[in-house]
Scaffold this motif. Structure first.
Motif, PDB file in Angstrom:
ATOM      1  N   LYS A 172       0.827  -1.211   0.000  1.00  0.00           N
ATOM      2  CA  LYS A 172       0.000   0.000   0.000  1.00  0.00           C
ATOM      3  C   LYS A 172       0.861   1.261   0.000  1.00  0.00           C
ATOM      4  CE  LYS A 172      -4.195  -1.883   2.108  1.00  0.00           C
ATOM      5  NZ  LYS A 172      -5.101  -1.866   3.271  1.00  0.00           N
ATOM      6  N   ILE A 173       1.903   1.269   0.803  1.00  0.00           N
ATOM      7  CA  ILE A 173       2.796   2.429   0.853  1.00  0.00           C
ATOM      8  C   ILE A 173       3.533   2.581  -0.470  1.00  0.00           C
ATOM      9  CG2 ILE A 173       4.905   3.347   1.921  1.00  0.00           C
ATOM     10  CD1 ILE A 173       3.904   2.215   4.588  1.00  0.00           C
TER      11      ILE A 173
ATOM     12  N   GLU B 291      -3.567   2.545   9.147  1.00  0.00           N
ATOM     13  CA  GLU B 291      -4.457   3.606   8.671  1.00  0.00           C
ATOM     14  C   GLU B 291      -3.994   4.149   7.322  1.00  0.00           C
ATOM     15  OE1 GLU B 291      -4.475   6.553  11.702  1.00  0.00           O
ATOM     16  OE2 GLU B 291      -5.370   5.233  13.225  1.00  0.00           O
ATOM     17  N   GLU B 292      -4.929   4.307   6.406  1.00  0.00           N
ATOM     18  CA  GLU B 292      -4.612   4.785   5.064  1.00  0.00           C
ATOM     19  C   GLU B 292      -3.990   6.190   5.097  1.00  0.00           C
ATOM     20  OE1 GLU B 292      -6.920   5.763   0.850  1.00  0.00           O
ATOM     21  OE2 GLU B 292      -7.828   4.413   2.316  1.00  0.00           O
ATOM     22  N   GLU B 293      -4.477   7.035   5.979  1.00  0.00           N
ATOM     23  CA  GLU B 293      -3.956   8.407   6.057  1.00  0.00           C
ATOM     24  C   GLU B 293      -2.484   8.409   6.474  1.00  0.00           C
ATOM     25  OE1 GLU B 293      -4.848  12.660   8.384  1.00  0.00           O
ATOM     26  OE2 GLU B 293      -6.253  10.980   8.555  1.00  0.00           O
ATOM     27  N   TYR B 294      -2.136   7.567   7.458  1.00  0.00           N
ATOM     28  CA  TYR B 294      -0.743   7.519   7.905  1.00  0.00           C
ATOM     29  C   TYR B 294       0.147   6.867   6.847  1.00  0.00           C
ATOM     30  CZ  TYR B 294       3.320   7.033  10.931  1.00  0.00           C
ATOM     31  OH  TYR B 294       4.584   7.123  11.465  1.00  0.00           O
ATOM     32  N   GLN B 295      -0.376   5.861   6.160  1.00  0.00           N
ATOM     33  CA  GLN B 295       0.375   5.236   5.065  1.00  0.00           C
ATOM     34  C   GLN B 295       0.716   6.286   4.014  1.00  0.00           C
ATOM     35  OE1 GLN B 295      -2.259   2.149   3.764  1.00  0.00           O
ATOM     36  NE2 GLN B 295      -1.877   0.834   5.539  1.00  0.00           N
ATOM     37  N   ARG B 296      -0.228   7.184   3.753  1.00  0.00           N
ATOM     38  CA  ARG B 296       0.001   8.260   2.789  1.00  0.00           C
ATOM     39  C   ARG B 296       1.084   9.212   3.302  1.00  0.00           C
ATOM     40  NH1 ARG B 296      -0.924   9.226  -2.631  1.00  0.00           N
ATOM     41  NH2 ARG B 296      -0.736  11.455  -3.013  1.00  0.00           N
ATOM     42  N   THR B 297       1.045   9.492   4.593  1.00  0.00           N
ATOM     43  CA  THR B 297       2.060  10.372   5.192  1.00  0.00           C
ATOM     44  C   THR B 297       3.450   9.778   5.037  1.00  0.00           C
ATOM     45  OG1 THR B 297       0.481  11.256   6.821  1.00  0.00           O
ATOM     46  CG2 THR B 297       2.825  11.461   7.346  1.00  0.00           C
TER      47      THR B 297
END
Length: 232
Positions: free
Chosen positions: A77-78, A210-216
Motif C-alpha cells: 500500500k505504501i 491507517e490509510e492516512e498515515y500510510q500516505r504520510t
C-alpha cells in the motif's frame, strides 16, 4: 482450371505474407525486450528511474503486527502511493510486485528475482519498503538502511531518513549501514531499505494500518527520493 490455380496462388502469397509479418513481429518484440533489458529506459517518459520493492508477498507475509496487520500488505500500500507521488514528479517508477504475490517459490529465489529486476533495469535508485519488529514493544520509529561503503546509498538513505524523521521528531532515528542484507549486498545500483515503522509497537502498528498515515509515510519517502535525485 486456371481460376482454381489462381486461387491457390493467391492463398500461397497470403500465407507467405502472413509468415513474413509474423517473423518480423517476433523480431520486433525481441528487439524491444532486449533494449529494455539492456538499458531499463526504453519507452520511458523521463531520464530518472526508481525501482520500488514492496517486501514479501504471497505466502510470505513478513512481520505480523500486534494488531494482526501483515507487513506484506502495508508494504504494498505504501509503495503504490510512493509510485503515484513520484510519477507526478515526472519520475519513472517500476514496482517489483503490484499485487499479493511473491516473485518465486522460495524466499531465496524471491530475493534473487528482486535483485535481478534492479540490476536489469539499472535505476537511479532502488527503494525496498519494509516494516520493522523488535522484542521490546516500546521501540518505534522509521529507519533507513544502506549498503556499507556505498556513498550514493548513504546519501539517499540520509535524504529519506530526514523526511521520515519529520513525521514525528520524537521518534527520529539515524540511518544504518549494513553489509549482510541480501538486496543491499547484491544490487549493483544504489539501493536503500526503508523500515517505515515497528509493527511490534502498539501505537505505531495502529498508525501503519491507517490509510492516512500510510500516505504520510509515502509522501515522506517520495520527498526524500526526489531530494536525493535532484541533488545528484
Amino acid at each position: 482450371m486456371k481460376k482454381k490455380a489462381g486461387v491457390i496462388l493467391l492463398m500461397a502469397v497470403l500465407a507467405a505474407v502472413m509468415l513474413i509479418c509474423h517473423s518480423a513481429g517476433q523480431r520486433l518484440l525481441e528487439g524491444v525486450k532486449k533494449t529494455s533489458e539492456t538499458s531499463g529506459r526504453a519507452g520511458r517518459m523521463s531520464d530518472q528511474l526508481v525501482v520500488l520493492d514492496p517486501g514479501h508477498g504471497g505466502m510470505d507475509c513478513g512481520k505480523q503486527g500486534v494488531n494482526g496487520i501483515e507487513e506484506k500488505e502495508v508494504n504494498l500500500k505504501i509503495s503504490l502511493q510512493i509510485k503515484e507521488i513520484l510519477k507526478k514528479e515526472n519520475i519513472d517508477v517500476v514496482l517489483t510486485r503490484e499485487d499479493d504475490d511473491r516473485l518465486a517459490d522460495t524466499q531465496r529465489a524471491d530475493l534473487e528475482e528482486r535483485v535481478s529486476i534492479m540490476n536489469t533495469l539499472k535505476p537511479d535508485l532502488a527503494v525496498s519498503i519494509h516494516q520493522n519488529s523488535y522484542s521490546d514493544a516500546g521501540v518505534k520509529g522509521a529507519q533507513v538502511f544502506y549498503y556499507e561503503g556505498s556513498e550514493a546509498g548513504e546519501e539517499a538513505a540520509g535524504a529519506v531518513q530526514e523526511k521520515l524523521n519529520q513525521i514525528d521528531p520524537k521518534k527520529a532515528r539515524e540511518v544504518k549501514a549494513n553489509s549482510t542484507y541480501y538486496i543491499l549486498k547484491n544490487a549493483d545500483v544504489p539501493v536503500i531499505i526503508a523500515e517505515c515503522g515497528f509493527l511490534s509497537n502498539p501505537e505505531e502498528a495502529e498508525l501503519l494500518a491507517e490509510e492516512e498515515y500510510q500516505r504520510t509515510v509515502a509522501e515522506a519517502v517520495a520527498s526524500g527520493v526526489v531530494l536525493w535525485l535532484n541533488g545528484k
